[in-house]
Design an enzyme around this catalytic site. Sequence first.
Site, PDB file in Angstrom:
ATOM      1  N   ASN A  75      -7.878  -2.736  14.250  1.00  0.00           N
ATOM      2  CA  ASN A  75      -9.259  -3.046  13.864  1.00  0.00           C
ATOM      3  C   ASN A  75      -9.321  -4.253  12.925  1.00  0.00           C
ATOM      4  OD1 ASN A  75      -8.208  -2.031  11.524  1.00  0.00           O
ATOM      5  ND2 ASN A  75      -9.557  -0.266  11.381  1.00  0.00           N
ATOM      6  N   ASP A 112       0.831  -1.202   0.000  1.00  0.00           N
ATOM      7  CA  ASP A 112       0.000   0.000   0.000  1.00  0.00           C
ATOM      8  C   ASP A 112       0.867   1.255   0.000  1.00  0.00           C
ATOM      9  OD1 ASP A 112       0.918  -0.490   2.579  1.00  0.00           O
ATOM     10  OD2 ASP A 112      -1.046  -0.865   3.424  1.00  0.00           O
ATOM     11  N   GLU A 137      -9.820  -1.838   5.399  1.00  0.00           N
ATOM     12  CA  GLU A 137     -10.455  -1.564   6.677  1.00  0.00           C
ATOM     13  C   GLU A 137     -11.716  -2.427   6.809  1.00  0.00           C
ATOM     14  OE1 GLU A 137      -8.709   0.079   8.622  1.00  0.00           O
ATOM     15  OE2 GLU A 137      -8.210   2.115   7.995  1.00  0.00           O
ATOM     16  N   HIS A 179      -7.444  -4.712  10.184  1.00  0.00           N
ATOM     17  CA  HIS A 179      -7.145  -4.475   8.764  1.00  0.00           C
ATOM     18  C   HIS A 179      -5.864  -5.191   8.336  1.00  0.00           C
ATOM     19  CE1 HIS A 179      -4.848  -0.443   9.677  1.00  0.00           C
ATOM     20  NE2 HIS A 179      -3.954  -1.403   9.487  1.00  0.00           N
TER      21      HIS A 179
HETATM   22  C1  F6R Z   1       1.390  -1.459   6.205  1.00  0.00           C
HETATM   23  C2  F6R Z   1       0.082  -2.107   6.287  1.00  0.00           C
HETATM   24  C3  F6R Z   1      -0.730  -2.095   7.556  1.00  0.00           C
HETATM   25  C4  F6R Z   1       0.086  -2.425   8.799  1.00  0.00           C
HETATM   26  C5  F6R Z   1      -0.792  -2.378  10.039  1.00  0.00           C
HETATM   27  C6  F6R Z   1       0.005  -2.643  11.302  1.00  0.00           C
HETATM   28  O1  F6R Z   1       1.943  -1.641   4.929  1.00  0.00           O
HETATM   29  O2  F6R Z   1      -0.332  -2.631   5.330  1.00  0.00           O
HETATM   30  O3  F6R Z   1      -1.768  -3.033   7.417  1.00  0.00           O
HETATM   31  O4  F6R Z   1       0.652  -3.697   8.656  1.00  0.00           O
HETATM   32  O5  F6R Z   1      -1.400  -1.127  10.125  1.00  0.00           O
HETATM   33  O6  F6R Z   1       0.922  -1.610  11.488  1.00  0.00           O
HETATM   34  P1  F6R Z   1       2.042  -1.684  12.618  1.00  0.00           P
HETATM   35  O7  F6R Z   1       2.938  -2.814  12.269  1.00  0.00           O
HETATM   36  O8  F6R Z   1       2.745  -0.364  12.565  1.00  0.00           O
HETATM   37  O9  F6R Z   1       1.325  -1.908  13.908  1.00  0.00           O
END
Ligand code: F6R
Length: 242
Positions: free
Chosen positions: A136, A67, A143, A138
């Site tokens: 959440n 992303d 989301e 994701h």
């Molecule tokens: C990042 C992504 C997100 C993160 C998620 C957890 O490329 O796709 O889904 O993996 O938000 O983020 P952290 O590891 O910072 O808790």
Amino acid sequence: MNVHVLENEEAIGQAAGDLFCALVRQKPAAVLGLATGISPVPSYRRMIAQYAAGKVSFAQAITFNLDEYCDLPREHKNSFFSFMQRELFSQTDFLPEHINFLDGNTADEFAESERYRLAIEAAGGIDLQLLGIGRNGHIGFNEPAENFTVEAYKTALTASTIAANSLYFDDIPMPHYAMTMGVDSILRAKRLILIATGSSKADAVKAMLEGEVTPRCPASALRRHTDVTVYLDPAAAALLRK
Ligand code: F6R
């Protein structure tokens, strides 16, 4: 799913980083699906250490990140492109021409989605995809929603995600939109690794592993895949029944 609870982030980074290194040793032109955020950093450190020790070269490997923020210059320090340069690419021998990102500043999100789908397909598909999980549930920036998503698309970030990531934005407001691979396109990877650490992930981990498979918890879709390894620390695993 293969679920492993390891003692801490470092042990998880070593295990996950070693899976990437082992794959690239066996298949130098492997296609790697990469993620940003805190969770993958110890894995990237392990890959950097193995590269520095002369145990692996990434010169033929191809990467696709999950992303990228919209409305943020690629060179901004908070873009996922910049994050990956800092945390992995600049410290290893990945070649710039083998590194792929969604363009968050595209004027045509549908054309951009199709470009990414075709590029992944032309590379032979993703061999090993690394994932974190949002508080959440994701994955990527998929989301909680009414339906599972398919290909890459432009998404509005939820208040929970904006709250979690805003602390990294000290000069400009955090973008509220991102381009992300869809759930189906993530599940097309041949093999996946998901990392979750810390108590803030415990509810999402429980929903992913023990709740129903539902787009309200996008990570629960991983239960439809036959080759997923989940690495948790004790805090992230704390609410699991076993
Ligand atoms: C990042 C992504 C997100 C993160 C998620 C957890 O490329 O796709 O889904 O993996 O938000 O983020 P952290 O590891 O910072 O808790």
